[in-house]
Design a protein around this motif. Structure first.
Motif, PDB file in Angstrom:
ATOM      1  N   MET A 121       5.900  14.047  55.751  1.00  0.00           N
ATOM      2  CA  MET A 121       7.068  14.979  55.949  1.00  0.00           C
ATOM      3  C   MET A 121       6.799  16.596  55.765  1.00  0.00           C
ATOM      4  SD  MET A 121       9.813  13.555  56.213  1.00  0.00           S
ATOM      5  CE  MET A 121       9.556  12.297  57.281  1.00  0.00           C
ATOM      6  N   GLY A 122       5.518  16.874  54.951  1.00  0.00           N
ATOM      7  CA  GLY A 122       5.087  18.111  54.686  1.00  0.00           C
ATOM      8  C   GLY A 122       4.286  18.690  56.247  1.00  0.00           C
ATOM      9  N   VAL A 123       3.688  17.695  56.939  1.00  0.00           N
ATOM     10  CA  VAL A 123       2.996  17.944  58.078  1.00  0.00           C
ATOM     11  C   VAL A 123       4.227  18.197  59.311  1.00  0.00           C
ATOM     12  CG1 VAL A 123       1.618  17.157  59.929  1.00  0.00           C
ATOM     13  CG2 VAL A 123       0.796  16.990  57.746  1.00  0.00           C
ATOM     14  N   LEU A 124       5.330  17.608  59.190  1.00  0.00           N
ATOM     15  CA  LEU A 124       6.207  17.513  60.335  1.00  0.00           C
ATOM     16  C   LEU A 124       6.948  19.251  60.073  1.00  0.00           C
ATOM     17  CD1 LEU A 124       7.532  15.915  62.471  1.00  0.00           C
ATOM     18  CD2 LEU A 124       9.000  15.004  60.807  1.00  0.00           C
ATOM     19  N   THR A 125       7.162  19.274  58.757  1.00  0.00           N
ATOM     20  CA  THR A 125       7.966  20.481  58.480  1.00  0.00           C
ATOM     21  C   THR A 125       7.018  21.725  58.790  1.00  0.00           C
ATOM     22  OG1 THR A 125       9.154  19.613  56.547  1.00  0.00           O
ATOM     23  CG2 THR A 125       8.685  22.039  56.657  1.00  0.00           C
ATOM     24  N   ALA A 126       5.633  21.651  58.631  1.00  0.00           N
ATOM     25  CA  ALA A 126       4.779  22.750  59.020  1.00  0.00           C
ATOM     26  C   ALA A 126       4.673  22.894  60.646  1.00  0.00           C
ATOM     27  CB  ALA A 126       3.396  22.504  58.361  1.00  0.00           C
ATOM     28  N   ILE A 127       4.743  21.838  61.043  1.00  0.00           N
ATOM     29  CA  ILE A 127       4.840  21.895  62.702  1.00  0.00           C
ATOM     30  C   ILE A 127       6.012  22.432  63.235  1.00  0.00           C
ATOM     31  CG2 ILE A 127       4.733  20.457  64.733  1.00  0.00           C
ATOM     32  CD1 ILE A 127       3.014  18.578  63.639  1.00  0.00           C
ATOM     33  N   GLY A 128       7.200  22.029  62.626  1.00  0.00           N
ATOM     34  CA  GLY A 128       8.386  22.835  63.049  1.00  0.00           C
ATOM     35  C   GLY A 128       8.587  24.390  62.552  1.00  0.00           C
ATOM     36  N   LEU A 129       8.048  24.680  61.585  1.00  0.00           N
ATOM     37  CA  LEU A 129       8.012  25.971  61.066  1.00  0.00           C
ATOM     38  C   LEU A 129       7.225  26.963  61.964  1.00  0.00           C
ATOM     39  CD1 LEU A 129       8.102  25.867  57.285  1.00  0.00           C
ATOM     40  CD2 LEU A 129      10.064  26.738  58.739  1.00  0.00           C
ATOM     41  N   VAL A 130       5.934  26.479  62.281  1.00  0.00           N
ATOM     42  CA  VAL A 130       5.008  27.197  63.282  1.00  0.00           C
ATOM     43  C   VAL A 130       5.565  26.969  64.653  1.00  0.00           C
ATOM     44  CG1 VAL A 130       2.840  27.202  64.285  1.00  0.00           C
ATOM     45  CG2 VAL A 130       3.072  26.752  61.803  1.00  0.00           C
ATOM     46  N   SER A 131       6.240  25.950  65.188  1.00  0.00           N
ATOM     47  CA  SER A 131       6.749  25.801  66.422  1.00  0.00           C
ATOM     48  C   SER A 131       7.933  26.877  66.460  1.00  0.00           C
ATOM     49  CB  SER A 131       7.387  24.465  66.783  1.00  0.00           C
ATOM     50  OG  SER A 131       7.903  24.622  67.887  1.00  0.00           O
ATOM     51  N   ALA A 132       8.975  27.102  65.456  1.00  0.00           N
ATOM     52  CA  ALA A 132       9.955  27.880  65.441  1.00  0.00           C
ATOM     53  C   ALA A 132       9.534  29.279  65.539  1.00  0.00           C
ATOM     54  CB  ALA A 132      11.008  27.643  64.090  1.00  0.00           C
ATOM     55  N   LEU A 133       8.541  29.852  64.733  1.00  0.00           N
ATOM     56  CA  LEU A 133       7.879  30.794  64.597  1.00  0.00           C
ATOM     57  C   LEU A 133       7.326  31.463  66.048  1.00  0.00           C
ATOM     58  CD1 LEU A 133       7.448  33.422  62.686  1.00  0.00           C
ATOM     59  CD2 LEU A 133       5.043  32.274  62.038  1.00  0.00           C
ATOM     60  N   PHE A 134       6.616  30.829  66.633  1.00  0.00           N
ATOM     61  CA  PHE A 134       5.949  31.185  67.998  1.00  0.00           C
ATOM     62  C   PHE A 134       6.803  30.732  69.246  1.00  0.00           C
ATOM     63  CE2 PHE A 134       2.313  30.833  64.595  1.00  0.00           C
ATOM     64  CZ  PHE A 134       2.020  32.364  64.702  1.00  0.00           C
ATOM     65  N   SER A 135       7.556  30.236  69.252  1.00  0.00           N
ATOM     66  CA  SER A 135       8.457  29.792  70.281  1.00  0.00           C
ATOM     67  C   SER A 135       9.493  30.710  70.845  1.00  0.00           C
ATOM     68  CB  SER A 135       8.776  28.330  70.474  1.00  0.00           C
ATOM     69  OG  SER A 135       9.899  28.275  69.596  1.00  0.00           O
ATOM     70  N   ASP A 136       9.552  30.636  72.093  1.00  0.00           N
ATOM     71  CA  ASP A 136      10.668  31.574  72.520  1.00  0.00           C
ATOM     72  C   ASP A 136      11.569  30.912  73.532  1.00  0.00           C
ATOM     73  OD1 ASP A 136      12.165  33.908  72.802  1.00  0.00           O
ATOM     74  OD2 ASP A 136      10.992  34.935  74.256  1.00  0.00           O
ATOM     75  N   GLY A 137      12.216  29.927  73.142  1.00  0.00           N
ATOM     76  CA  GLY A 137      12.991  29.062  74.061  1.00  0.00           C
ATOM     77  C   GLY A 137      12.178  27.800  74.592  1.00  0.00           C
ATOM     78  N   GLY A 138      13.088  26.994  75.082  1.00  0.00           N
ATOM     79  CA  GLY A 138      12.505  25.961  75.753  1.00  0.00           C
ATOM     80  C   GLY A 138      12.009  24.717  74.747  1.00  0.00           C
ATOM     81  N   LEU A 139      10.934  24.307  75.281  1.00  0.00           N
ATOM     82  CA  LEU A 139      10.459  23.262  74.627  1.00  0.00           C
ATOM     83  C   LEU A 139       9.777  23.472  73.295  1.00  0.00           C
ATOM     84  CD1 LEU A 139       9.414  20.206  74.793  1.00  0.00           C
ATOM     85  CD2 LEU A 139       7.195  21.069  75.542  1.00  0.00           C
ATOM     86  N   GLY A 140       9.589  24.605  72.817  1.00  0.00           N
ATOM     87  CA  GLY A 140       9.009  25.031  71.579  1.00  0.00           C
ATOM     88  C   GLY A 140      10.272  25.033  70.472  1.00  0.00           C
ATOM     89  N   ASP A 141      11.336  25.446  70.935  1.00  0.00           N
ATOM     90  CA  ASP A 141      12.801  25.153  70.173  1.00  0.00           C
ATOM     91  C   ASP A 141      13.234  23.934  69.959  1.00  0.00           C
ATOM     92  OD1 ASP A 141      12.816  27.986  69.961  1.00  0.00           O
ATOM     93  OD2 ASP A 141      14.399  28.427  71.416  1.00  0.00           O
ATOM     94  N   ALA A 142      12.990  22.973  70.988  1.00  0.00           N
ATOM     95  CA  ALA A 142      13.399  21.625  70.837  1.00  0.00           C
ATOM     96  C   ALA A 142      12.261  20.913  69.757  1.00  0.00           C
ATOM     97  CB  ALA A 142      13.331  21.055  72.424  1.00  0.00           C
ATOM     98  N   VAL A 143      11.306  21.196  70.052  1.00  0.00           N
ATOM     99  CA  VAL A 143      10.179  20.783  68.850  1.00  0.00           C
ATOM    100  C   VAL A 143      10.507  21.170  67.451  1.00  0.00           C
ATOM    101  CG1 VAL A 143       7.689  20.560  68.173  1.00  0.00           C
ATOM    102  CG2 VAL A 143       8.306  20.372  70.449  1.00  0.00           C
ATOM    103  N   ALA A 144      10.933  22.522  67.402  1.00  0.00           N
ATOM    104  CA  ALA A 144      11.385  23.036  65.757  1.00  0.00           C
ATOM    105  C   ALA A 144      12.598  22.332  65.582  1.00  0.00           C
ATOM    106  CB  ALA A 144      11.394  24.476  66.241  1.00  0.00           C
ATOM    107  N   TRP A 145      13.509  22.226  66.314  1.00  0.00           N
ATOM    108  CA  TRP A 145      14.766  21.621  65.866  1.00  0.00           C
ATOM    109  C   TRP A 145      14.354  20.310  65.709  1.00  0.00           C
ATOM    110  CZ3 TRP A 145      19.781  22.703  64.976  1.00  0.00           C
ATOM    111  CH2 TRP A 145      20.167  23.894  65.303  1.00  0.00           C
ATOM    112  N   GLY A 146      13.774  19.202  66.183  1.00  0.00           N
ATOM    113  CA  GLY A 146      13.299  17.960  65.890  1.00  0.00           C
ATOM    114  C   GLY A 146      12.530  17.772  64.776  1.00  0.00           C
ATOM    115  N   ALA A 147      11.419  18.458  64.619  1.00  0.00           N
ATOM    116  CA  ALA A 147      10.626  18.638  63.434  1.00  0.00           C
ATOM    117  C   ALA A 147      11.402  19.168  62.087  1.00  0.00           C
ATOM    118  CB  ALA A 147       9.344  19.436  63.842  1.00  0.00           C
TER     119      ALA A 147
END
Length: 69
Positions: free
Chosen positions: A19-45
């Motif tokens: 759960m911690g790794v999944l949360t970290a992936i989501g937070l990093v993805s939300a921080l560095f993405s600007d729409g598209g697949l990165g936002d979907a990964v952040a929402w899911g993670a």
């Protein structure tokens, strides 16, 4: 003897670490993405740990006698 120790470690810490790794992936993805697949990964993670917390938070607790509170 070492195998039993490893099994006990993963049995206790497997879900919290995942759960911690999944949360970290989501937070990093939300921080560095600007729409598209990165936002979907952040929402899911970030949504999966929240859903797990809600699931276990709303489940009825059982007392020592096995009856729900």
């Amino acid at each position: 003897m070492m195998t039993k120790h490893r099994h006990a470690f993963w049995h206790l810490w497997g879900w919290p670490l995942s759960m911690g790794v999944l949360t970290a992936i989501g937070l990093v993805s939300a921080l560095f993405s600007d729409g598209g697949l990165g936002d979907a990964v952040a929402w899911g993670a970030l949504g999966i740990p929240v859903a797990v917390c809600l699931w276990y938070g709303w489940r009825p607790r059982k007392s020592a006698s096995g009856q729900p509170h």
